[in-house]
Design an enzyme around this catalytic site. Sequence first.
Site, mmCIF file in Angstrom:
data_model
loop_
_atom_site.group_PDB
_atom_site.id
_atom_site.type_symbol
_atom_site.label_atom_id
_atom_site.label_comp_id
_atom_site.label_asym_id
_atom_site.label_seq_id
_atom_site.Cartn_x
_atom_site.Cartn_y
_atom_site.Cartn_z
ATOM 1 N N ASN A 1 46.570 64.588 48.468
ATOM 2 C CA ASN A 1 45.589 64.892 47.421
ATOM 3 C C ASN A 1 44.470 65.823 47.904
ATOM 4 O O ASN A 1 43.746 66.398 47.099
ATOM 5 C CB ASN A 1 44.969 63.615 46.837
ATOM 6 C CG ASN A 1 45.878 62.883 45.863
ATOM 7 O OD1 ASN A 1 45.777 61.669 45.677
ATOM 8 N ND2 ASN A 1 46.787 63.613 45.208
ATOM 9 N N ASP A 61 49.193 57.338 37.690
ATOM 10 C CA ASP A 61 49.377 58.765 37.424
ATOM 11 C C ASP A 61 49.084 59.065 35.951
ATOM 12 O O ASP A 61 49.308 58.218 35.091
ATOM 13 C CB ASP A 61 50.826 59.134 37.784
ATOM 14 C CG ASP A 61 51.028 60.630 37.905
ATOM 15 O OD1 ASP A 61 50.032 61.379 37.877
ATOM 16 O OD2 ASP A 61 52.195 61.058 38.016
HETATM 17 C C1 FPP Z 1 46.695 60.721 39.138
HETATM 18 O O1 FPP Z 1 46.333 61.431 38.015
HETATM 19 C C2 FPP Z 1 45.604 59.967 39.686
HETATM 20 C C3 FPP Z 1 44.991 60.232 40.889
HETATM 21 C C4 FPP Z 1 45.316 61.357 41.767
HETATM 22 C C5 FPP Z 1 43.907 59.408 41.372
HETATM 23 C C6 FPP Z 1 43.864 57.989 40.927
HETATM 24 C C7 FPP Z 1 42.476 57.638 40.969
HETATM 25 C C8 FPP Z 1 41.813 56.856 40.101
HETATM 26 C C9 FPP Z 1 42.419 56.086 39.019
HETATM 27 C C10 FPP Z 1 40.347 56.757 40.246
HETATM 28 C C11 FPP Z 1 39.862 56.283 41.556
HETATM 29 C C12 FPP Z 1 40.334 54.932 41.912
HETATM 30 C C13 FPP Z 1 39.570 53.901 42.302
HETATM 31 C C14 FPP Z 1 40.211 52.671 42.841
HETATM 32 C C15 FPP Z 1 38.109 53.959 42.245
HETATM 33 P P1 FPP Z 1 46.585 62.987 38.006
HETATM 34 O O2 FPP Z 1 45.279 63.653 38.201
HETATM 35 O O3 FPP Z 1 47.639 63.348 39.000
HETATM 36 O O4 FPP Z 1 47.100 63.169 36.557
HETATM 37 P P2 FPP Z 1 48.072 64.317 36.000
HETATM 38 O O5 FPP Z 1 49.366 64.181 36.754
HETATM 39 O O6 FPP Z 1 48.201 63.979 34.563
HETATM 40 O O7 FPP Z 1 47.377 65.620 36.247
#
Ligand code: FPP
Length: 225
Positions: free
Chosen positions: A62, A14
């Site tokens: 998501n 996250d």
């Molecule tokens: C949370 O950050 C992260 C995600 C929803 C996606 C996680 C995905 C990756 C790290 C990339 C894809 C993975 C692979 C294995 C290729 P957020 O967007 O919720 O962050 P925030 O809470 O700060 O807005």
Amino acid sequence: MAEGRARHVAIIMDGNGRWAKKRHLPRVMGHRKGVEAVRALVRSLQSIDLECLTLYAFSSENWKRPEDEVDDLMELMRRFIKSDLPEFIEHNVRLKIIGDWQSLAPDIVEMLEDALRRTENGTRTLAVALNYGAQAEIVAAARAAAAGGEITERSLAQHLYTADLPPLDLLVRTSGEVRLSNFLLWQAAYAEMLFTEVLWPDYTPDHLREALDHFSRRERRFGGR
Ligand code: FPP
């Protein structure tokens, strides 16, 4: 009393959005850096004694994000598989996907099927949660257990995506949020939990080593004393 080493660690990755925002960059840049953090962690499995690393890459919730962002995440997934599959094979990493991944775009499903086949003999597991939700997983497992006879803790667990993985030892969430967000609810029953302020793109193999070190010094009672 030391409990020993962890076999299975899961991470709720996250903070990509906040990482980008702090730098006045578009969110997709945070996700890109997030993929780099994933890559570094998978590489570090060569030197970290861990049987399974499970990563929450895309939850069934998501889909509610703006279409552009969902597209960006799917595109990053395609590129990641394409670019890193040879390395998985070379380093004996077995890819496993948990979640309702068969309902993703057909080209992604095809890529994943190919990647699963080509890594099936790997000795370390990288489990990626895609279109995953724990409550749906538990409902489906309960139905399957009921169809096969009696629902017991054991029969239900045998129908979870994680049935072939070691028990979950440690669950990490980055970026300071303290919640499970529908991730591995059943499997986390006895897991240790570690919540860190580090934003996912800044998470390094050293953070994982520290987390494992911390785990090995904790005493787990499993309800006993
Ligand atoms: C949370 O950050 C992260 C995600 C929803 C996606 C996680 C995905 C990756 C790290 C990339 C894809 C993975 C692979 C294995 C290729 P957020 O967007 O919720 O962050 P925030 O809470 O700060 O807005």
